[in-house]
Enzyme design. Sequence first.
Site, PDB file in Angstrom:
ATOM      1  N   ILE A 162      -1.989  -1.185 -37.547  1.00  0.00           N
ATOM      2  CA  ILE A 162      -3.220  -0.029 -37.684  1.00  0.00           C
ATOM      3  C   ILE A 162      -4.387  -0.610 -37.171  1.00  0.00           C
ATOM      4  O   ILE A 162      -5.096   0.318 -36.590  1.00  0.00           O
ATOM      5  CB  ILE A 162      -2.999   0.212 -39.260  1.00  0.00           C
ATOM      6  CG1 ILE A 162      -1.917   0.681 -39.806  1.00  0.00           C
ATOM      7  CG2 ILE A 162      -4.192   1.215 -39.454  1.00  0.00           C
ATOM      8  CD1 ILE A 162      -1.609   0.861 -41.150  1.00  0.00           C
ATOM      9  N   GLY A 184      -8.721  -6.999 -38.373  1.00  0.00           N
ATOM     10  CA  GLY A 184      -9.894  -7.281 -39.033  1.00  0.00           C
ATOM     11  C   GLY A 184     -10.148  -8.721 -38.555  1.00  0.00           C
ATOM     12  O   GLY A 184      -9.540  -9.318 -37.680  1.00  0.00           O
ATOM     13  N   ARG A 185     -11.346  -9.147 -39.343  1.00  0.00           N
ATOM     14  CA  ARG A 185     -11.418 -10.476 -38.927  1.00  0.00           C
ATOM     15  C   ARG A 185     -10.535 -11.781 -39.251  1.00  0.00           C
ATOM     16  O   ARG A 185     -10.449 -12.667 -38.757  1.00  0.00           O
ATOM     17  CB  ARG A 185     -12.867 -10.713 -39.836  1.00  0.00           C
ATOM     18  CG  ARG A 185     -14.394 -10.341 -39.395  1.00  0.00           C
ATOM     19  CD  ARG A 185     -15.453 -10.549 -40.093  1.00  0.00           C
ATOM     20  NE  ARG A 185     -15.179  -9.613 -41.498  1.00  0.00           N
ATOM     21  CZ  ARG A 185     -16.049  -9.443 -42.750  1.00  0.00           C
ATOM     22  NH1 ARG A 185     -16.672 -10.553 -42.841  1.00  0.00           N
ATOM     23  NH2 ARG A 185     -15.567  -8.827 -43.323  1.00  0.00           N
ATOM     24  N   PHE A 186      -9.941 -11.386 -40.337  1.00  0.00           N
ATOM     25  CA  PHE A 186      -9.063 -12.311 -40.998  1.00  0.00           C
ATOM     26  C   PHE A 186      -7.517 -11.954 -40.935  1.00  0.00           C
ATOM     27  O   PHE A 186      -6.663 -12.839 -41.315  1.00  0.00           O
ATOM     28  CB  PHE A 186      -9.319 -12.762 -42.249  1.00  0.00           C
ATOM     29  CG  PHE A 186     -10.829 -12.731 -42.462  1.00  0.00           C
ATOM     30  CD1 PHE A 186     -11.691 -13.786 -42.149  1.00  0.00           C
ATOM     31  CD2 PHE A 186     -11.312 -11.872 -43.196  1.00  0.00           C
ATOM     32  CE1 PHE A 186     -13.023 -13.728 -42.143  1.00  0.00           C
ATOM     33  CE2 PHE A 186     -12.852 -11.709 -43.323  1.00  0.00           C
ATOM     34  CZ  PHE A 186     -13.518 -12.832 -42.886  1.00  0.00           C
ATOM     35  N   GLY A 187      -7.327 -10.630 -40.613  1.00  0.00           N
ATOM     36  CA  GLY A 187      -5.578 -10.384 -40.691  1.00  0.00           C
ATOM     37  C   GLY A 187      -5.455  -9.266 -39.714  1.00  0.00           C
ATOM     38  O   GLY A 187      -6.341  -8.473 -39.417  1.00  0.00           O
ATOM     39  N   VAL A 209      -3.531  -5.552 -39.758  1.00  0.00           N
ATOM     40  CA  VAL A 209      -2.828  -4.585 -41.037  1.00  0.00           C
ATOM     41  C   VAL A 209      -1.894  -3.615 -40.290  1.00  0.00           C
ATOM     42  O   VAL A 209      -2.359  -3.248 -38.966  1.00  0.00           O
ATOM     43  CB  VAL A 209      -3.948  -3.578 -41.683  1.00  0.00           C
ATOM     44  CG1 VAL A 209      -3.260  -2.836 -42.592  1.00  0.00           C
ATOM     45  CG2 VAL A 209      -5.046  -4.532 -42.277  1.00  0.00           C
ATOM     46  N   ASP A 212     -17.186  -7.781 -50.346  1.00  0.00           N
ATOM     47  CA  ASP A 212     -17.055  -7.209 -49.054  1.00  0.00           C
ATOM     48  C   ASP A 212     -16.932  -5.746 -49.140  1.00  0.00           C
ATOM     49  O   ASP A 212     -16.287  -5.037 -48.358  1.00  0.00           O
ATOM     50  CB  ASP A 212     -15.906  -7.849 -48.422  1.00  0.00           C
ATOM     51  CG  ASP A 212     -16.289  -7.671 -46.779  1.00  0.00           C
ATOM     52  OD1 ASP A 212     -17.156  -7.451 -46.311  1.00  0.00           O
ATOM     53  OD2 ASP A 212     -14.836  -7.803 -45.991  1.00  0.00           O
ATOM     54  N   LYS A 254     -18.002  -2.145 -48.258  1.00  0.00           N
ATOM     55  CA  LYS A 254     -18.745  -1.604 -46.968  1.00  0.00           C
ATOM     56  C   LYS A 254     -17.862  -0.470 -46.527  1.00  0.00           C
ATOM     57  O   LYS A 254     -16.777  -0.110 -46.982  1.00  0.00           O
ATOM     58  CB  LYS A 254     -18.693  -2.627 -46.009  1.00  0.00           C
ATOM     59  CG  LYS A 254     -17.191  -3.364 -45.550  1.00  0.00           C
ATOM     60  CD  LYS A 254     -17.336  -4.180 -44.491  1.00  0.00           C
ATOM     61  CE  LYS A 254     -15.961  -4.770 -44.077  1.00  0.00           C
ATOM     62  NZ  LYS A 254     -15.866  -5.721 -43.108  1.00  0.00           N
TER      63      LYS A 254
HETATM   64  P1  ATP Z   1     -13.031  -6.809 -41.418  1.00  0.00           P
HETATM   65  O1  ATP Z   1     -12.038  -7.646 -41.286  1.00  0.00           O
HETATM   66  O2  ATP Z   1     -14.314  -7.013 -41.139  1.00  0.00           O
HETATM   67  O3  ATP Z   1     -13.125  -6.411 -42.938  1.00  0.00           O
HETATM   68  P2  ATP Z   1     -11.721  -4.310 -41.085  1.00  0.00           P
HETATM   69  O4  ATP Z   1     -11.869  -3.671 -42.615  1.00  0.00           O
HETATM   70  O5  ATP Z   1     -11.641  -3.102 -40.148  1.00  0.00           O
HETATM   71  O6  ATP Z   1     -12.675  -5.530 -40.713  1.00  0.00           O
HETATM   72  P3  ATP Z   1      -8.961  -4.824 -42.088  1.00  0.00           P
HETATM   73  O7  ATP Z   1      -9.250  -4.588 -43.610  1.00  0.00           O
HETATM   74  O8  ATP Z   1      -8.136  -6.047 -41.835  1.00  0.00           O
HETATM   75  O9  ATP Z   1     -10.234  -4.996 -41.367  1.00  0.00           O
HETATM   76  O10 ATP Z   1      -8.339  -3.542 -41.734  1.00  0.00           O
HETATM   77  C1  ATP Z   1      -7.741  -3.571 -40.365  1.00  0.00           C
HETATM   78  C2  ATP Z   1      -7.407  -2.051 -40.285  1.00  0.00           C
HETATM   79  O11 ATP Z   1      -6.634  -1.674 -40.954  1.00  0.00           O
HETATM   80  C3  ATP Z   1      -8.785  -0.987 -40.426  1.00  0.00           C
HETATM   81  O12 ATP Z   1      -8.631  -0.159 -39.340  1.00  0.00           O
HETATM   82  C4  ATP Z   1      -8.487  -0.408 -41.840  1.00  0.00           C
HETATM   83  O13 ATP Z   1      -9.196   0.901 -41.895  1.00  0.00           O
HETATM   84  C5  ATP Z   1      -6.858  -0.426 -41.796  1.00  0.00           C
HETATM   85  N1  ATP Z   1      -6.540  -0.605 -43.175  1.00  0.00           N
HETATM   86  C6  ATP Z   1      -6.413  -1.434 -43.978  1.00  0.00           C
HETATM   87  N2  ATP Z   1      -6.085  -1.349 -45.188  1.00  0.00           N
HETATM   88  C7  ATP Z   1      -5.511  -0.105 -45.129  1.00  0.00           C
HETATM   89  C8  ATP Z   1      -4.467   0.790 -46.087  1.00  0.00           C
HETATM   90  N3  ATP Z   1      -4.075   0.179 -47.237  1.00  0.00           N
HETATM   91  N4  ATP Z   1      -4.169   1.847 -45.482  1.00  0.00           N
HETATM   92  C9  ATP Z   1      -4.520   2.262 -44.258  1.00  0.00           C
HETATM   93  N5  ATP Z   1      -4.996   1.680 -43.520  1.00  0.00           N
HETATM   94  C10 ATP Z   1      -5.557   0.610 -43.837  1.00  0.00           C
END
Ligand code: ATP
Length: 323
Positions: free
Chosen positions: A41, A44-47, A49, A157, A159
């Site tokens: 999907i 992010g910075r650390f993983g 999804v 975090d 945001k």
């Molecule tokens: P950061 O690493 O800076 O927090 P981020 O929030 O974009 O950035 P992740 O939280 O790893 O990074 O999320 C990666 C992507 O997956 C994003 O597009 C986020 O909207 C999506 N995502 C995260 N959790 C879910 C979820 N439970 N259901 C659907 N999409 C998700």
Amino acid sequence: DSGVRADSLDKHSNARWPRQNSLSMKEWDIPYDDVKIFEVIGAGRFGTVCRGSWHGAVAVKLLHVLPLSDDGSLLDTFKHEVSIFRKTRHENLVLFMGACMKPPRLAIVTSLCKGMTLYTHIHLRKDKFTANKSVLVAQQISQGMGYLHARGIIHKDLKTKNIFLESGKVVITDFGLFSVTKLCFGNNARGDSLGIPSGWLCYLAPEIIRALRPHASLLLPFSKATDIYAFGTVWYELLCGEFPFKGQPPESIIWQVGKGVKQSLANMQASRDIKDILMVCWSYRAADRPDFPSLLNTLQKLPKKRLARSPSHPVHLSRSADS
Ligand code: ATP
């Protein structure tokens, strides 16, 4: 508060009754091979999804584990954060379903959010939020965050990227995982020398900004009050459709916030009470910031009449503010 006490009790019991603890951990331990992983999907910075399936549709956050960081402390931190995560049940918080806890395969399994994030709505699609809708969203964020804080959990975090909107319902994600995600990736490879990714800075309270040091993100003084500061920024984004300090370089934002300078609201077309919420959340002194229950109370008391003044028009910055 009882949340904190519950956590420390847990730690205590871990030490004295390890077997009991490992049993309760097992309830949440999902064997990696039981989870079907589909498409990515987002990263992010650390993983990363991925959409997945485990007794139905789920989101699987696969943590980037560096071989070097696998020294036992990573797993302990991960388990500790998972033990906090599993205690959350609130309709405005993403549902934690379990975790894969065998290194190097560390993953968190949550419900799959169906809507879009506030970030996508506000910054990518440029959707306008009316003042009324912004208040409804802010109330739900305050409710979810108030619950987390009552359980002694600091989000760290908060945001717009971590707040989903599913047909009008707010779902907050990514809470409490800051330490383990930081540990996984060491220092942010994509950020600048302070490890600050763009878009993160404007959520950081002055006391965090002042504590920023290269390679020391684990020592930052996060607190309930720093979550409130971050909420202030979310409130600003909802109302203005942009980030505070828009277009300014990180050094300038760091200098201003560290000195207690706030984004000017002079050109913002909004009622006094709406601006007051921003100012109090962005208070320089942590002790002057409200808590989420009192914020919720303020949001609920915002005069409907005044909010309804221009129902179809969002609160916005006048053009002069953009130049
Ligand atoms: P950061 O690493 O800076 O927090 P981020 O929030 O974009 O950035 P992740 O939280 O790893 O990074 O999320 C990666 C992507 O997956 C994003 O597009 C986020 O909207 C999506 N995502 C995260 N959790 C879910 C979820 N439970 N259901 C659907 N999409 C998700």
